[in-house]
Design a protein around this motif. Structure first.
Motif, PDB file in Angstrom:
ATOM      1  N   ALA A  86      78.841  56.464  30.487  1.00  0.00           N
ATOM      2  CA  ALA A  86      78.702  57.298  31.396  1.00  0.00           C
ATOM      3  C   ALA A  86      78.207  58.729  31.109  1.00  0.00           C
ATOM      4  O   ALA A  86      77.711  59.306  32.001  1.00  0.00           O
ATOM      5  CB  ALA A  86      80.281  57.696  31.995  1.00  0.00           C
ATOM      6  N   HIS A  87      78.030  58.965  29.875  1.00  0.00           N
ATOM      7  CA  HIS A  87      77.371  60.008  29.437  1.00  0.00           C
ATOM      8  C   HIS A  87      76.122  59.991  28.999  1.00  0.00           C
ATOM      9  O   HIS A  87      75.605  60.798  28.279  1.00  0.00           O
ATOM     10  CB  HIS A  87      78.337  60.344  28.061  1.00  0.00           C
ATOM     11  N   ASN A  88      75.438  59.032  29.299  1.00  0.00           N
ATOM     12  CA  ASN A  88      73.808  58.766  29.263  1.00  0.00           C
ATOM     13  C   ASN A  88      72.935  59.886  29.829  1.00  0.00           C
ATOM     14  O   ASN A  88      73.692  60.330  30.719  1.00  0.00           O
ATOM     15  CB  ASN A  88      73.383  57.608  29.552  1.00  0.00           C
ATOM     16  N   HIS A  89      71.802  59.926  29.411  1.00  0.00           N
ATOM     17  CA  HIS A  89      70.628  61.085  29.929  1.00  0.00           C
ATOM     18  C   HIS A  89      69.670  60.282  30.365  1.00  0.00           C
ATOM     19  O   HIS A  89      68.585  60.775  30.217  1.00  0.00           O
ATOM     20  CB  HIS A  89      70.526  62.065  28.924  1.00  0.00           C
ATOM     21  N   ARG A  90      69.903  58.924  30.524  1.00  0.00           N
ATOM     22  CA  ARG A  90      68.508  58.124  31.106  1.00  0.00           C
ATOM     23  C   ARG A  90      67.941  58.752  32.525  1.00  0.00           C
ATOM     24  O   ARG A  90      66.977  57.890  32.985  1.00  0.00           O
ATOM     25  CB  ARG A  90      68.967  56.754  31.002  1.00  0.00           C
TER      26      ARG A  90
ATOM     27  N   VAL B  73      68.345  54.573  34.528  1.00  0.00           N
ATOM     28  CA  VAL B  73      69.668  53.882  34.037  1.00  0.00           C
ATOM     29  C   VAL B  73      69.600  52.593  34.822  1.00  0.00           C
ATOM     30  O   VAL B  73      70.499  51.725  34.677  1.00  0.00           O
ATOM     31  CB  VAL B  73      70.735  54.823  34.170  1.00  0.00           C
ATOM     32  N   ILE B  74      69.360  52.725  36.264  1.00  0.00           N
ATOM     33  CA  ILE B  74      69.126  51.472  36.907  1.00  0.00           C
ATOM     34  C   ILE B  74      68.627  50.254  36.564  1.00  0.00           C
ATOM     35  O   ILE B  74      69.021  48.982  36.729  1.00  0.00           O
ATOM     36  CB  ILE B  74      68.317  51.899  38.433  1.00  0.00           C
ATOM     37  N   LEU B  75      67.741  50.323  35.443  1.00  0.00           N
ATOM     38  CA  LEU B  75      67.005  49.180  34.890  1.00  0.00           C
ATOM     39  C   LEU B  75      67.716  48.525  33.883  1.00  0.00           C
ATOM     40  O   LEU B  75      67.565  47.268  33.474  1.00  0.00           O
ATOM     41  CB  LEU B  75      65.546  49.794  34.513  1.00  0.00           C
ATOM     42  N   ILE B  76      68.653  49.366  33.208  1.00  0.00           N
ATOM     43  CA  ILE B  76      69.377  48.836  32.145  1.00  0.00           C
ATOM     44  C   ILE B  76      70.196  47.710  32.318  1.00  0.00           C
ATOM     45  O   ILE B  76      70.123  46.517  31.581  1.00  0.00           O
ATOM     46  CB  ILE B  76      70.063  49.863  31.439  1.00  0.00           C
ATOM     47  N   PRO B  77      71.130  47.637  33.291  1.00  0.00           N
ATOM     48  CA  PRO B  77      71.715  46.453  33.687  1.00  0.00           C
ATOM     49  C   PRO B  77      71.094  45.387  34.207  1.00  0.00           C
ATOM     50  O   PRO B  77      71.162  44.206  34.007  1.00  0.00           O
ATOM     51  CB  PRO B  77      72.761  47.113  34.687  1.00  0.00           C
ATOM     52  N   VAL B  78      69.723  45.563  34.883  1.00  0.00           N
ATOM     53  CA  VAL B  78      68.915  44.589  35.225  1.00  0.00           C
ATOM     54  C   VAL B  78      68.439  43.754  34.170  1.00  0.00           C
ATOM     55  O   VAL B  78      68.348  42.498  34.038  1.00  0.00           O
ATOM     56  CB  VAL B  78      67.793  45.033  35.977  1.00  0.00           C
TER      57      VAL B  78
ATOM     58  N   GLY C 199      73.502  49.055  38.451  1.00  0.00           N
ATOM     59  CA  GLY C 199      72.543  50.119  37.932  1.00  0.00           C
ATOM     60  C   GLY C 199      72.620  51.299  38.986  1.00  0.00           C
ATOM     61  O   GLY C 199      72.749  52.467  38.798  1.00  0.00           O
ATOM     62  N   VAL C 200      72.352  50.805  40.634  1.00  0.00           N
ATOM     63  CA  VAL C 200      72.407  51.886  41.404  1.00  0.00           C
ATOM     64  C   VAL C 200      73.616  52.585  41.666  1.00  0.00           C
ATOM     65  O   VAL C 200      73.754  53.762  41.511  1.00  0.00           O
ATOM     66  CB  VAL C 200      71.994  51.213  42.944  1.00  0.00           C
ATOM     67  N   VAL C 201      74.669  51.679  41.616  1.00  0.00           N
ATOM     68  CA  VAL C 201      76.189  52.433  41.609  1.00  0.00           C
ATOM     69  C   VAL C 201      76.505  53.236  40.379  1.00  0.00           C
ATOM     70  O   VAL C 201      77.025  54.271  40.436  1.00  0.00           O
ATOM     71  CB  VAL C 201      77.246  51.137  41.728  1.00  0.00           C
ATOM     72  N   GLY C 202      76.058  52.625  39.357  1.00  0.00           N
ATOM     73  CA  GLY C 202      76.174  53.592  38.005  1.00  0.00           C
ATOM     74  C   GLY C 202      75.299  54.782  37.879  1.00  0.00           C
ATOM     75  O   GLY C 202      75.667  55.652  37.296  1.00  0.00           O
ATOM     76  N   TYR C 203      74.238  54.783  38.669  1.00  0.00           N
ATOM     77  CA  TYR C 203      73.224  56.170  38.701  1.00  0.00           C
ATOM     78  C   TYR C 203      74.150  57.096  39.609  1.00  0.00           C
ATOM     79  O   TYR C 203      74.146  58.261  39.312  1.00  0.00           O
ATOM     80  CB  TYR C 203      71.844  55.599  39.374  1.00  0.00           C
ATOM     81  N   LEU C 204      74.788  56.508  40.652  1.00  0.00           N
ATOM     82  CA  LEU C 204      75.424  57.362  41.538  1.00  0.00           C
ATOM     83  C   LEU C 204      76.675  57.682  41.010  1.00  0.00           C
ATOM     84  O   LEU C 204      77.492  59.075  41.309  1.00  0.00           O
ATOM     85  CB  LEU C 204      75.633  56.874  42.945  1.00  0.00           C
TER      86      LEU C 204
ATOM     87  N   ALA D 243      83.706  52.488  44.342  1.00  0.00           N
ATOM     88  CA  ALA D 243      82.602  52.160  43.584  1.00  0.00           C
ATOM     89  C   ALA D 243      82.572  51.064  42.359  1.00  0.00           C
ATOM     90  O   ALA D 243      81.667  50.213  42.138  1.00  0.00           O
ATOM     91  CB  ALA D 243      81.977  53.746  43.033  1.00  0.00           C
ATOM     92  N   LYS D 244      83.931  51.192  41.631  1.00  0.00           N
ATOM     93  CA  LYS D 244      84.117  49.949  40.848  1.00  0.00           C
ATOM     94  C   LYS D 244      84.236  48.701  41.527  1.00  0.00           C
ATOM     95  O   LYS D 244      83.623  47.813  40.990  1.00  0.00           O
ATOM     96  CB  LYS D 244      85.408  50.474  39.841  1.00  0.00           C
ATOM     97  N   LEU D 245      84.679  48.618  42.711  1.00  0.00           N
ATOM     98  CA  LEU D 245      85.080  47.312  43.224  1.00  0.00           C
ATOM     99  C   LEU D 245      83.559  46.924  43.792  1.00  0.00           C
ATOM    100  O   LEU D 245      83.325  45.628  43.652  1.00  0.00           O
ATOM    101  CB  LEU D 245      85.945  47.634  44.686  1.00  0.00           C
ATOM    102  N   VAL D 246      82.442  47.808  44.430  1.00  0.00           N
ATOM    103  CA  VAL D 246      81.340  47.251  44.703  1.00  0.00           C
ATOM    104  C   VAL D 246      80.672  46.721  43.613  1.00  0.00           C
ATOM    105  O   VAL D 246      80.018  45.549  43.540  1.00  0.00           O
ATOM    106  CB  VAL D 246      80.679  48.642  45.390  1.00  0.00           C
ATOM    107  N   SER D 247      80.623  47.540  42.334  1.00  0.00           N
ATOM    108  CA  SER D 247      79.650  47.211  41.197  1.00  0.00           C
ATOM    109  C   SER D 247      80.286  45.774  40.713  1.00  0.00           C
ATOM    110  O   SER D 247      79.663  44.859  40.272  1.00  0.00           O
ATOM    111  CB  SER D 247      79.851  48.319  40.270  1.00  0.00           C
ATOM    112  N   TRP D 248      81.526  45.756  40.488  1.00  0.00           N
ATOM    113  CA  TRP D 248      82.257  44.743  39.817  1.00  0.00           C
ATOM    114  C   TRP D 248      82.134  43.413  40.653  1.00  0.00           C
ATOM    115  O   TRP D 248      81.617  42.137  40.038  1.00  0.00           O
ATOM    116  CB  TRP D 248      83.721  44.974  39.143  1.00  0.00           C
ATOM    117  N   SER D 249      82.521  43.432  41.962  1.00  0.00           N
ATOM    118  CA  SER D 249      82.390  42.182  42.546  1.00  0.00           C
ATOM    119  C   SER D 249      81.104  41.855  42.900  1.00  0.00           C
ATOM    120  O   SER D 249      80.870  40.459  42.762  1.00  0.00           O
ATOM    121  CB  SER D 249      83.029  42.811  44.042  1.00  0.00           C
ATOM    122  N   ILE D 250      80.018  42.586  42.906  1.00  0.00           N
ATOM    123  CA  ILE D 250      78.569  42.089  43.094  1.00  0.00           C
ATOM    124  C   ILE D 250      78.291  41.479  41.430  1.00  0.00           C
ATOM    125  O   ILE D 250      77.720  40.499  41.611  1.00  0.00           O
ATOM    126  CB  ILE D 250      77.723  43.059  43.527  1.00  0.00           C
ATOM    127  N   ALA D 251      78.509  42.119  40.696  1.00  0.00           N
ATOM    128  CA  ALA D 251      78.029  41.640  39.341  1.00  0.00           C
ATOM    129  C   ALA D 251      78.889  40.225  38.993  1.00  0.00           C
ATOM    130  O   ALA D 251      78.179  39.249  38.570  1.00  0.00           O
ATOM    131  CB  ALA D 251      78.549  42.630  38.232  1.00  0.00           C
TER     132      ALA D 251
END
Length: 474
Positions: free
Chosen positions: A85-89, A93-98, A307-312, A343-351
């Motif tokens: 969460a402390h990244n500065h990408r 950052v969206i591309l990293i999980p991809v 990545g999208v959820v993580g960026y937001l 946000a965690k529910l959306v990110s985790w359930s899709i992943a």
């Protein structure tokens, strides 16, 4: 795993062997006891040695996740734990999980498809259909793939992968040694319990999880080795990382009778939410099944959502144990709790629906804790309810897992052991049982069993005694 709401088909009583009357049957059992006890001692010693090694693997897995996180989000080399969460990408950052999803998909296609998912259902399937035989390659494929998935931002916990890894190692040892299928199952469960205990310092919860999800029995021949394995795994963790709760928090006061009733009602609500979360995950999995592309690409597609959820909402990236500590410590307000849960529910359930590699315990605890804390803040404005938002967060953690997985004892004891809050044990138990009851009424399978049930695997729901002549080394 007990489920009185969905009992199995009636079983006919197993008669005594025709050549043995009850007296001869008792003599037969007495003559076998010395050999049975020797094998139990041997199995226990093997389980303890296995547990020590699994605990070292668990320690290495957390360091590997940290290393991947540093490389992916910070561009440096380190094994110290850090939150992505402390990244500065920025938007990159969206591309990293991809990228992580692409790597996991490739490992699943050319390594083993069994690395897909959160690990526990796959271990259950091998116990129930393949005499607890897990391919040896899973010993390294599962932790490496999970470290890549989690280290590149996957919203999972490390517990599922290490449970699967420990179980695979126990199964492998059981295939090398001249043991029975039941003893191999015990070694599998011992490895899994040691892994969970080493990650969370929760030995009793690890034993209960093994009973409810892997052993499907409660007898000395399995409980003794598994319990000693869990104790050994915890001891190694203490030696490496020190004692103390994984999720520390300030001491809670005992709940009043009125508050206990409110927490129980919250358990009923979280039982319904657990059913909804389970259906959401498998509904998303069904959607991925309809995609006109090979399944190896699905984790990368799921990575786009991560990545999208993580960026937001950067706090959704990675394991997120620090989120749980913040939630149960009462450090987040209404808006932050609501955003984290959604946000965690959306990110985790899709992943998870995409078939990537990762665990379910930490995400469910994060979502349940945030929702419980949110409700607790609302209820705290009603003095008659006498609710502590921090206690409500703990209740949400346990009850959501109990509702989704129907492992009520594991859920209650796990939250107690990871926070070391003795006054929370009664509300946790009441809420977990309430969630279990609602879940059993509303859905037949659980988040752990739905996948293998769809493949035609029958999962036992009751622990029933066998006739002494058929207990082996009970």
């Amino acid at each position: 795993m007990t489920d009185p709401l969905h009992p199995p088909h009636d079983r006919a009583a197993i008669p005594l062997a025709p050549s043995l009357d009850p007296t001869l049957a008792q003599e037969h059992m007495r003559s076998r006891l010395p050999r049975v006890r020797r094998r139990l001692v041997a199995t226990t010693l093997i389980a303890m040695a296995l547990a020590a090694f699994v605990a070292l693997i668990a320690h290495a897995l957390t360091r590997l996740i940290a290393l991947v996180t540093h490389v992916a989000f910070f561009g440096d080399w380190s094994t110290t734990w850090v939150s992505p969460a402390h990244n500065h990408r920025g938007v990159w950052v969206i591309l990293i999980p991809v990228i992580g999803g692409l790597l996991v998909g490739a490992m699943a296609r050319w390594g083993s498809r069994a690395i897909r998912g959160h690990g526990i259902p796959e271990a259950m399937e091998q116990v129930l259909t393949n005499e607890s035989r897990i391919p040896a390659r899973m010993i390294w494929l599962k932790p490496v793939s999970s470290a890549i998935a989690i280290g590149t931002g996957g919203p999972f916990g490390a517990e599922g992968p290490i449970i699967a890894t420990g179980g695979a190692l126990g199964s492998f040892i059981g295939q090398l040694l001249p043991v029975t299928a039941d003893e191999r199952k015990t070694l599998l469960a011992a490895g899994a319990a040691a892994g969970m205990a080493a990650i969370f310092a929760a030995p009793l919860a690890a034993v209960l999880l093994s009973i409810e999800m892997l052993l499907f029995e409660r007898r000395a021949r399995s409980l003794v080795p598994v319990a000693m394995a869990a104790a050994t795994g915890t001891a190694v963790r203490f030696a490496l990382e020190g004692p103390g709760p994984v999720f520390p928090m300030a001491a809670l006061l005992p709940a009043s009778v009125t508050a206990l009733a409110v927490y129980t009602l919250l358990g009923l609500l979280f039982g319904v939410i657990g059913v909804g979360v389970t259906r959401l995950v498998y509904g998303l999995e069904d959607l991925f099944e309809r995609l006109p592309i090979h399944w190896m690409w699905w984790p990368a597609i799921g990575g786009i959502a991560v990545g999208v959820v993580g960026y937001l909402v950067p706090s959704t990236l990675g394991v997120g144990y620090e989120n749980i500590v913040a939630v149960i410590g009462g450090h987040l307000g209404l808006g932050a709790l609501a955003l984290l849960a959604f946000a965690k529910l959306v990110s985790w359930s899709i992943a998870l629906g995409s078939g990537t590699s990762g665990g379910t315990l930490a995400p469910l605890f994060t979502i349940g804790g945030a929702l419980g804390g949110l409700l607790g803040i609302f209820l705290a404005h009603w003095p008659i309810a006498q609710v502590d938002p921090r206690m409500a967060a703990l209740v949400g953690m346990a009850a959501l897992f109990a509702g989704a997985a129907r492992a009520m004892l594991t859920a209650a004891v796990f939250v107690f052991e990871t926070t070391m809050q003795p006054h929370a044990l009664l509300p946790l138990l009441a809420a977990s049982v309430a969630a279990y009851l609602v879940s059993g009424l509303l859905m037949q399978h659980t988040i752990m069993t739905e996948k293998i049930a769809r493949r035609g695997v029958h999962v036992p729901t009751d622990l029933v005694p066998e006739h002494p002549l058929h207990q082996g080394n009970a």
